[in-house]
Scaffold this active site. Sequence first.
Site, mmCIF file in Angstrom:
data_model
loop_
_atom_site.group_PDB
_atom_site.id
_atom_site.type_symbol
_atom_site.label_atom_id
_atom_site.label_comp_id
_atom_site.label_asym_id
_atom_site.label_seq_id
_atom_site.Cartn_x
_atom_site.Cartn_y
_atom_site.Cartn_z
ATOM 1 N N HIS A 244 0.713 -1.181 -0.023
ATOM 2 C CA HIS A 244 -0.067 -0.042 -0.091
ATOM 3 C C HIS A 244 0.562 1.323 -0.146
ATOM 4 C CE1 HIS A 244 -3.026 -2.628 1.238
ATOM 5 N NE2 HIS A 244 -2.740 -3.159 2.232
HETATM 6 O O1 RIB Z 1 -5.736 -0.491 4.856
HETATM 7 C C1 RIB Z 1 -3.993 -0.252 4.708
HETATM 8 C C2 RIB Z 1 -3.239 0.700 5.776
HETATM 9 O O2 RIB Z 1 -3.450 0.839 6.794
HETATM 10 C C3 RIB Z 1 -1.020 1.039 5.181
HETATM 11 O O3 RIB Z 1 -0.943 2.771 5.523
HETATM 12 C C4 RIB Z 1 -1.404 -0.019 6.248
HETATM 13 O O4 RIB Z 1 0.075 0.968 6.490
HETATM 14 C C5 RIB Z 1 -2.033 0.414 7.230
HETATM 15 O O5 RIB Z 1 -1.337 1.730 7.951
#
Ligand code: RIB
Length: 314
Positions: A244
Site C-alpha cells: 500500500h
Molecule cells: O489499509 C492499509 C493502510 O493501513 C496502510 O497504510 C497500512 O500500513 C495501514 O496503515
Amino acid sequence: MNTPRKIIIDTDPGQDDAVAILLALASPEELDVLGVTVVAGNVPLPLTQKNACIVCELAGLPDTKVYSGCDAPLTRKLVTAEHVHGKTGLDGPVMPDPTMALQDQHAVDFIIETLRAEPAGSVSLCPLGPLTNIATAFNRAPDIVERVQEIVLMGGAYFQVGNITPAAEFNIYVDPEAAKIVFASGVPIVVMPLDVTHKALTNRARVEAFRNLGNEAGRMVAEWTDFFERFDKEKYGSEGAPLHDPCVIAYLLKPELFSGRHVNVEIETGSELTLGMTVADWWGVTDRTPNAMFMGGLDADGFFALLNERIARL
Ligand code: RIB
Ligand code: CA
C-alpha cells in the site's frame, strides 16, 4: 538536475510503511525527506516510533529526523492492526533495537514549524497512516494549510470497498474526523486508495527479486513481505500482499505509473455502519467540488522495477 522535492513522511510503521520509507530514503536526488513524523496506527505509538528509527537505520541514515506524534485519534479510541502487522508492527525478521534517538520536538510542532519556515508551496506531506498528526497541525495552525504544496496519502477505498470494515479502509477508519479535516482543507490531494494499492501485489518472483538484491534492505523487505502477505492471501485469496504505502512514494518518483480521476471525496463520520468510508463521487452525480485525485490504475511491473532499483541502492 531539478532540486529534490521537500517532503514530510507521516507514518505508522507497519511493514508497508517501512518499504515506503526505504524507497524515499533511497531517492535523495528526487526527494529531500525533511522529517519522518510518526503516528499511532498499525501498532501503538511507542512501537511505531521505534519502528521508524529501525527503518532509518536499516537505510544507513541514522541522522534522519524522526518525530513522535499523536498517540490516539482526535476524538476516538485507537484501533490497531496487529492482526495484519504482528505484535511489533514489523514482524517477520528479528531486527535490532534502534540506537538513533527521536527528535525532542513533537511531530505536530515540527510540521507547523517546517511549513512556516520553508517557502510557501515548497513542502509536500506524505501521510501513510491515520491522519491525526496532519489534522492536529491544521487545527492548531490554520495558517499553514495554504502553504502545503500537496498531500499525497495512502488511504480510502471505493471500488475495492473496506479492509477494516465492509465500508472503510484502515487509515481513514482509525481517525475519520482527522480525514474529514484533511479532505476539506482545500490542499491539493492525491489519494492512493485500496483501488490502486491492491494492484501493487507481491508474488513469489517479486519477493525473491527483493531477496536476491543481495543487501540487508532487500532481505528485510522480502522477510517483511513474507510475513505481511499471509493476511491478505488468506483474506482475499490473492497471490501476495499489497504494498500500500510505497505507492505514495512511487507516485512522487514516477507519477506516470499511476492513473486516476479528479473527483469529490467526502468522509463518513456519522454513521456507525459506514464510519470512515471515502465516498468518491466517481460519476459526478453531485455538485460537490472535486477535491482529490483518486488513483485506480497502476503499472505494477514498473512499480516493482522502481522498488527493486531503489532498494538495491541501500
Ligand atoms: O489499509 C492499509 C493502510 O493501513 C496502510 O497504510 C497500512 O500500513 C495501514 O496503515
Ligand atoms: Ca501505514
